[in-house]
Scaffold this motif. Structure first.
Motif, PDB file in Angstrom:
ATOM      1  N   THR A 121       0.842  -1.211   0.000  1.00  0.00           N
ATOM      2  CA  THR A 121       0.000   0.000   0.000  1.00  0.00           C
ATOM      3  C   THR A 121       0.872   1.254   0.000  1.00  0.00           C
ATOM      4  O   THR A 121       0.493   2.276  -0.559  1.00  0.00           O
ATOM      5  CB  THR A 121      -0.977   0.032   1.191  1.00  0.00           C
ATOM      6  OG1 THR A 121      -0.309  -0.378   2.377  1.00  0.00           O
ATOM      7  CG2 THR A 121      -2.174  -0.852   0.930  1.00  0.00           C
ATOM      8  N   ARG A 152       2.383   6.014  -2.885  1.00  0.00           N
ATOM      9  CA  ARG A 152       3.408   6.876  -3.502  1.00  0.00           C
ATOM     10  C   ARG A 152       3.109   7.076  -4.982  1.00  0.00           C
ATOM     11  O   ARG A 152       3.292   8.179  -5.519  1.00  0.00           O
ATOM     12  CB  ARG A 152       4.810   6.288  -3.299  1.00  0.00           C
ATOM     13  CG  ARG A 152       5.384   6.586  -1.911  1.00  0.00           C
ATOM     14  CD  ARG A 152       6.824   6.120  -1.756  1.00  0.00           C
ATOM     15  NE  ARG A 152       6.926   4.673  -1.657  1.00  0.00           N
ATOM     16  CZ  ARG A 152       6.685   3.979  -0.543  1.00  0.00           C
ATOM     17  NH1 ARG A 152       6.356   4.600   0.568  1.00  0.00           N
ATOM     18  NH2 ARG A 152       6.805   2.667  -0.532  1.00  0.00           N
ATOM     19  N   GLY A 193       2.544   9.816   9.585  1.00  0.00           N
ATOM     20  CA  GLY A 193       1.305   9.289  10.161  1.00  0.00           C
ATOM     21  C   GLY A 193       0.635   8.333   9.193  1.00  0.00           C
ATOM     22  O   GLY A 193       1.156   8.080   8.105  1.00  0.00           O
ATOM     23  N   VAL A 240      -2.365   7.181   6.610  1.00  0.00           N
ATOM     24  CA  VAL A 240      -3.386   7.671   5.696  1.00  0.00           C
ATOM     25  C   VAL A 240      -4.722   7.066   6.148  1.00  0.00           C
ATOM     26  O   VAL A 240      -4.755   5.978   6.729  1.00  0.00           O
ATOM     27  CB  VAL A 240      -3.016   7.244   4.254  1.00  0.00           C
ATOM     28  CG1 VAL A 240      -4.094   7.621   3.264  1.00  0.00           C
ATOM     29  CG2 VAL A 240      -1.671   7.857   3.858  1.00  0.00           C
ATOM     30  N   GLY A 258       2.633  -3.973   4.275  1.00  0.00           N
ATOM     31  CA  GLY A 258       2.201  -2.653   4.742  1.00  0.00           C
ATOM     32  C   GLY A 258       0.693  -2.506   4.829  1.00  0.00           C
ATOM     33  O   GLY A 258       0.183  -1.414   5.044  1.00  0.00           O
ATOM     34  N   GLN A 294      -8.778  -1.792   9.050  1.00  0.00           N
ATOM     35  CA  GLN A 294      -8.340  -2.332   7.756  1.00  0.00           C
ATOM     36  C   GLN A 294      -8.358  -3.859   7.769  1.00  0.00           C
ATOM     37  O   GLN A 294      -8.698  -4.503   6.773  1.00  0.00           O
ATOM     38  CB  GLN A 294      -6.932  -1.838   7.412  1.00  0.00           C
ATOM     39  CG  GLN A 294      -6.864  -0.347   7.101  1.00  0.00           C
ATOM     40  CD  GLN A 294      -5.439   0.134   6.819  1.00  0.00           C
ATOM     41  OE1 GLN A 294      -4.522  -0.657   6.597  1.00  0.00           O
ATOM     42  NE2 GLN A 294      -5.245   1.444   6.832  1.00  0.00           N
ATOM     43  N   ARG A 326      18.544   3.629   3.861  1.00  0.00           N
ATOM     44  CA  ARG A 326      18.178   2.760   2.742  1.00  0.00           C
ATOM     45  C   ARG A 326      17.856   3.512   1.459  1.00  0.00           C
ATOM     46  O   ARG A 326      17.466   4.669   1.477  1.00  0.00           O
ATOM     47  CB  ARG A 326      17.019   1.843   3.138  1.00  0.00           C
ATOM     48  CG  ARG A 326      15.690   2.546   3.263  1.00  0.00           C
ATOM     49  CD  ARG A 326      14.615   1.586   3.754  1.00  0.00           C
ATOM     50  NE  ARG A 326      13.336   2.268   3.864  1.00  0.00           N
ATOM     51  CZ  ARG A 326      12.217   1.688   4.287  1.00  0.00           C
ATOM     52  NH1 ARG A 326      12.225   0.421   4.656  1.00  0.00           N
ATOM     53  NH2 ARG A 326      11.105   2.382   4.361  1.00  0.00           N
ATOM     54  N   ARG A 358      13.456   7.437  -0.528  1.00  0.00           N
ATOM     55  CA  ARG A 358      12.131   7.952  -0.180  1.00  0.00           C
ATOM     56  C   ARG A 358      12.243   9.216   0.650  1.00  0.00           C
ATOM     57  O   ARG A 358      13.068   9.307   1.546  1.00  0.00           O
ATOM     58  CB  ARG A 358      11.363   6.896   0.608  1.00  0.00           C
ATOM     59  CG  ARG A 358      10.653   5.919  -0.296  1.00  0.00           C
ATOM     60  CD  ARG A 358      10.144   4.738   0.446  1.00  0.00           C
ATOM     61  NE  ARG A 358       9.420   5.076   1.667  1.00  0.00           N
ATOM     62  CZ  ARG A 358       8.836   4.181   2.430  1.00  0.00           C
ATOM     63  NH1 ARG A 358       8.889   2.903   2.105  1.00  0.00           N
ATOM     64  NH2 ARG A 358       8.199   4.542   3.513  1.00  0.00           N
ATOM     65  N   ARG A 386       6.756   7.214  12.370  1.00  0.00           N
ATOM     66  CA  ARG A 386       6.216   5.985  11.772  1.00  0.00           C
ATOM     67  C   ARG A 386       6.287   4.820  12.760  1.00  0.00           C
ATOM     68  O   ARG A 386       5.397   3.973  12.805  1.00  0.00           O
ATOM     69  CB  ARG A 386       6.952   5.667  10.472  1.00  0.00           C
ATOM     70  CG  ARG A 386       6.472   6.576   9.333  1.00  0.00           C
ATOM     71  CD  ARG A 386       7.515   6.803   8.267  1.00  0.00           C
ATOM     72  NE  ARG A 386       7.931   5.600   7.602  1.00  0.00           N
ATOM     73  CZ  ARG A 386       9.081   5.472   6.940  1.00  0.00           C
ATOM     74  NH1 ARG A 386       9.933   6.476   6.886  1.00  0.00           N
ATOM     75  NH2 ARG A 386       9.360   4.344   6.339  1.00  0.00           N
TER      76      ARG A 386
HETATM   77  P1  ADP Z   1       7.052   1.725   5.970  1.00  0.00           P
HETATM   78  O1  ADP Z   1       6.457   0.377   6.265  1.00  0.00           O
HETATM   79  O2  ADP Z   1       8.525   1.655   5.829  1.00  0.00           O
HETATM   80  O3  ADP Z   1       6.613   2.808   6.896  1.00  0.00           O
HETATM   81  P2  ADP Z   1       5.354   2.045   3.572  1.00  0.00           P
HETATM   82  O4  ADP Z   1       5.920   2.229   2.218  1.00  0.00           O
HETATM   83  O5  ADP Z   1       4.638   0.776   3.854  1.00  0.00           O
HETATM   84  O6  ADP Z   1       6.611   2.225   4.545  1.00  0.00           O
HETATM   85  O7  ADP Z   1       4.385   3.269   3.942  1.00  0.00           O
HETATM   86  C1  ADP Z   1       4.761   4.612   3.800  1.00  0.00           C
HETATM   87  C2  ADP Z   1       3.659   5.530   4.304  1.00  0.00           C
HETATM   88  O8  ADP Z   1       2.447   5.308   3.547  1.00  0.00           O
HETATM   89  C3  ADP Z   1       3.240   5.305   5.760  1.00  0.00           C
HETATM   90  O9  ADP Z   1       4.057   6.027   6.657  1.00  0.00           O
HETATM   91  C4  ADP Z   1       1.778   5.785   5.739  1.00  0.00           C
HETATM   92  O10 ADP Z   1       1.711   7.195   5.778  1.00  0.00           O
HETATM   93  C5  ADP Z   1       1.295   5.349   4.373  1.00  0.00           C
HETATM   94  N1  ADP Z   1       0.654   4.001   4.384  1.00  0.00           N
HETATM   95  C6  ADP Z   1       1.109   2.883   3.759  1.00  0.00           C
HETATM   96  N2  ADP Z   1       0.278   1.846   3.955  1.00  0.00           N
HETATM   97  C7  ADP Z   1      -0.733   2.301   4.734  1.00  0.00           C
HETATM   98  C8  ADP Z   1      -1.905   1.713   5.313  1.00  0.00           C
HETATM   99  N3  ADP Z   1      -2.211   0.409   5.121  1.00  0.00           N
HETATM  100  N4  ADP Z   1      -2.719   2.506   6.072  1.00  0.00           N
HETATM  101  C9  ADP Z   1      -2.441   3.800   6.286  1.00  0.00           C
HETATM  102  N5  ADP Z   1      -1.346   4.420   5.781  1.00  0.00           N
HETATM  103  C10 ADP Z   1      -0.503   3.695   5.016  1.00  0.00           C
END
Ligand code: ADP
Ligand code: ZN
Length: 226
Positions: free
Chosen positions: A39, A44, A65, A67, A93, A100, A135, A169, A180
């Motif tokens: 996700t 992104r 934070g 989403v 993720g 969810q 990274r 990123r 996070r």
């Molecule tokens: P990581 O696991 O390293 O934090 P991700 O690429 O999975 O990185 O997520 C990056 C950002 O995208 C999160 O910090 C959040 O803001 C958002 N995000 C990703 N997946 C979700 C989700 N399932 N619910 C809410 N926000 C999400």
């Protein structure tokens, strides 16, 4: 002998940022022909494309934070509707909140799919800030690297595809990583008990070497598929 029909399985990778979900999901994708669905990557892409969902998601992502469930679920549902997900997916993720997780249960029930395993990648929080802030990935094929822990064999050249373009990123900096991690503990860690209750939780020590962790995961996936 009667033909056995295997129900398409969904694998969930749980763990804080930096636990190695993306790295391991890519390995499982190659080994088992499953589709990795992140996700974070989908969000992104939505931000880069400037869609309404992307615009709404950007501020939360920049701050480290979460989403809103509404946006994430809409993006996930669209992706799960594509035919390549029918043989099984690795969720990286997602889910990240109990809301969810409940929505995923009903989506999978509708599609005749089940959760094969929810695998928690267990790591020390303290090490995660260093892992995440160093990274980067290959801009062409997505192979993951780290300034200290995993550099390309030839400086500046991707081991996997030979590309010389890399990217980092925007949210992989020390301040955002702490936010996070906090979001992970507050919102996502409760899912470990949620999946334990469903009898599908597996735990892997994810502090060691990437290849050893991959072997542990492969064994879990093989056992879940049989
Ligand atoms: P990581 O696991 O390293 O934090 P991700 O690429 O999975 O990185 O997520 C990056 C950002 O995208 C999160 O910090 C959040 O803001 C958002 N995000 C990703 N997946 C979700 C989700 N399932 N619910 C809410 N926000 C999400
Ligand atoms: Zn590459």
């Amino acid at each position: 002998m009667s033909e056995t029909v295997t129900k398409p399985a969904v694998l969930i990778l749980l763990g804080p940022p930096g636990a190695g979900k993306g790295t391991q999901a890519r390995k499982l994708e190659q080994k088992f022909g499953l589709v990795q669905l992140s996700t974070g990557d989908l969000l992104r892409a939505a931000v880069a494309a400037g869609t309404d969902a992307g615009k709404a998601a950007k501020a939360a992502m920049d701050a480290g934070g979460l989403v809103s469930d509404e946006i994430v679920l809409a993006i996930l549902r669209d992706r799960m509707a594509e035919p390549d997900t029918r043989n099984g997916v690795i969720l990286d993720g997602f889910p990240r909140t109990t809301g969810q997780a409940a929505a995923l249960d009903s989506l999978l029930a509708d599609q005749g799919m089940g959760i094969g395993a929810a695998i928690s990648l267990d790591v020390d929080d303290a090490a995660m800030v260093e892992r995440v802030s160093g990274r980067y990935t290959c801009a062409n094929c997505g192979e993951g690297y780290h300034d200290r822990f995993k550099t390309p064999a030839v400086d500046g050249v991707c081991d996997a595809c030979g590309s010389t373009e890399f990217k980092r990123r925007a949210d992989d900096n020390a301040e955002t990583v702490s936010a996070r991690l906090e979001a992970y503990h507050a919102e996502t860690a409760p899912l470990i008990a949620y999946y334990e209750g469903q009898g599908v939780l597996k735990r892997v020590d994810a502090m060691g070497e990437i290849g050893r962790i991959a072997d542990d995961l492969a064994a879990i996936v093989e056992a879940a598929a049989s």
